[in-house]
Design an enzyme around this catalytic site. Structure first.
Site, PDB file in Angstrom:
ATOM      1  N   THR A 199       0.852  -1.204   0.000  1.00 58.85           N
ATOM      2  CA  THR A 199       0.000   0.000   0.000  1.00 58.85           C
ATOM      3  C   THR A 199       0.884   1.248   0.000  1.00 58.85           C
ATOM      4  O   THR A 199       2.019   1.190   0.471  1.00 58.85           O
ATOM      5  CB  THR A 199      -0.865  -0.042   1.273  1.00 58.85           C
ATOM      6  OG1 THR A 199      -1.805  -1.089   1.110  1.00 58.85           O
ATOM      7  CG2 THR A 199      -1.567   1.263   1.563  1.00 58.85           C
ATOM      8  N   ILE A 228     -13.552  -4.028   2.427  1.00 63.39           N
ATOM      9  CA  ILE A 228     -12.915  -2.709   2.462  1.00 63.39           C
ATOM     10  C   ILE A 228     -11.879  -2.718   3.578  1.00 63.39           C
ATOM     11  O   ILE A 228     -12.173  -3.151   4.692  1.00 63.39           O
ATOM     12  CB  ILE A 228     -13.958  -1.594   2.748  1.00 63.39           C
ATOM     13  CG1 ILE A 228     -15.088  -1.640   1.710  1.00 63.39           C
ATOM     14  CG2 ILE A 228     -13.293  -0.224   2.762  1.00 63.39           C
ATOM     15  CD1 ILE A 228     -16.282  -0.769   2.077  1.00 63.39           C
ATOM     16  N   TRP A 252      -2.395  -4.891   8.225  1.00 59.11           N
ATOM     17  CA  TRP A 252      -3.556  -5.769   8.205  1.00 59.11           C
ATOM     18  C   TRP A 252      -4.782  -4.920   8.558  1.00 59.11           C
ATOM     19  O   TRP A 252      -5.068  -4.658   9.722  1.00 59.11           O
ATOM     20  CB  TRP A 252      -3.335  -6.885   9.220  1.00 59.11           C
ATOM     21  CG  TRP A 252      -4.217  -8.061   9.075  1.00 59.11           C
ATOM     22  CD1 TRP A 252      -5.404  -8.124   8.388  1.00 59.11           C
ATOM     23  CD2 TRP A 252      -4.014  -9.345   9.648  1.00 59.11           C
ATOM     24  NE1 TRP A 252      -5.937  -9.378   8.493  1.00 59.11           N
ATOM     25  CE2 TRP A 252      -5.105 -10.158   9.257  1.00 59.11           C
ATOM     26  CE3 TRP A 252      -3.019  -9.905  10.450  1.00 59.11           C
ATOM     27  CZ2 TRP A 252      -5.226 -11.473   9.654  1.00 59.11           C
ATOM     28  CZ3 TRP A 252      -3.139 -11.221  10.839  1.00 59.11           C
ATOM     29  CH2 TRP A 252      -4.238 -12.003  10.440  1.00 59.11           C
TER      30      TRP A 252
END
Ligand code: ASP
Length: 333
Positions: A199, A228, A252
């Site tokens: 990310t 999501i 996570w």
């Protein structure tokens, strides 16, 4: 007479430069920037020298793009947008091109951006055709009617606002496809295949004293049922408040949502008077206690730009007006 006064003023200015006295009424304010490209299990043994160099070069280029905006007096929002769009276009990272695959073999992206000045925010989830999801999140914020748009509605909003779209194949890359196939074949969890998450995020303080944060991701490999993560959830993976801090998280996502990581860090700083490092370490420890892992980047109003993680690595970088300029991968760097 006027000319005489001007020359006296110049002489005084020159003299004060020589003796080191301040010429300007007040010193120019500083800026800070921190970026990440995902936290996770990153071992030196699994990394070739070429890949190590390539990741560091990608991070440095993104850091430089954001630093240039801030050094020029640009806004924190523009700086983080410059960083994130660059990392979204870089297929090494799990955002935009190079996003991970869902169980149904699609790329569904999440992104968020927040302005610390007025706490306006924009977030999108389940986006499949917008080339740079962070630009869509920013449009949602600038539009101001809503904060969080999902799926087909978010795509429709993107079309109405003329955002660049691409065919779904644009986001696909072989390593991400292989990760999904391996996950299915070997019945692995996302954590086993996504040893590094990938990310991307950026947080900044600009010369006007404003903070901003943004995060963009493809989520976790094999996600299902419209899952999501924390990245687009304001207060979980992304948060900015000029009075406290700007945070972007990676890790996570389920745990980061449950802990409300980003907003809790800012609250601790504002309410308990903790500095950015202490507040972040405490919140990441809390995530760890529940069984989650990951990290955060944080910038504070005083210019601190810090990292905190409970993983063995986080792709990251930071730069400030006082000369800090560094990128790193492993936790012990
Ligand atoms: N936090 C992201 C998510 O859970 C994943 C990551 O940071 O790599 O969607």
């Amino acid at each position: 007479m006027k000319r005489f006064t001007t020359s006296i003023a110049r002489a005084i200015a020159a003299l004060s430069l020589i003796i080191g006295a301040p010429v300007m009424a007040h010193e120019e304010a500083g800026w800070s920037l921190a970026i990440h490209g995902g936290a996770g299990t990153l071992n030196r043994d699994d990394m070739t020298p070429e890949r190590d160099t390539a990741y560091r070069a990608s991070l440095q280029a993104a850091l430089d793009a954001g630093s240039a905006v801030l050094a020029d007096g640009g806004s924190a929002l523009d700086a983080i947008t410059a960083v994130i769009t660059r990392l979204e276009d870089d297929e090494r990272f799990n955002a935009g091109k190079g996003a991970v695959f869902t169980w149904d073999e699609r790329n569904e992206m999440d992104a968020a951006i927040m302005n610390g000045t007025d706490r306006s925010a924009g977030a999108v989830t389940g986006v499949t055709s917008v080339k740079n999801p962070v630009l869509l999140a920013r449009k949602v914020m600038d539009d101001g009617r809503h904060v969080f748009l999902s799926g087909a509605g978010a795509e429709e909003f993107a079309a109405d606002h003329g955002l660049e779209t691409v065919l779904p194949g644009y986001f696909e890359t072989q390593p991400r496809k292989d990760a999904l196939e391996r996950m299915k074949a070997e019945k692995l969890s996302a954590l086993d295949v996504d040893l590094k998450f990938g990310t991307v995020g950026a947080v900044a303080l600009d010369k006007s004293g404003h903070l901003a944060a943004a995060t963009s991701t493809g989520g976790m490999t094999g996600k299902r049922w419209g899952r999501i993560g924390d990245a687009p959830v304001i207060g979980a993976g992304t948060y900015a408040d000029d009075r406290a801090c700007a945070v972007s998280a990676t890790g996570w996502g389920e745990y980061f949502i449950r802990v409300g990581v980003a907003q809790t860090i800012c609250h601790r700083m504002q309410m308990l008077g903790e500095d950015a490092q202490a507040a972040s370490d405490a919140v990441i420890a809390d995530v760890g206690q529940l069984g989650g892992d990951g990290g955060v980047i944080v910038v504070a109003p005083n210019g601190d730009a810090i990292f905190s993680m409970n993983t063995s690595g986080m792709y990251r970088g930071r730069a400030t007006s006082s000369g800090v300029n560094e990128v790193a991968i492993y936790a012990d760097e």
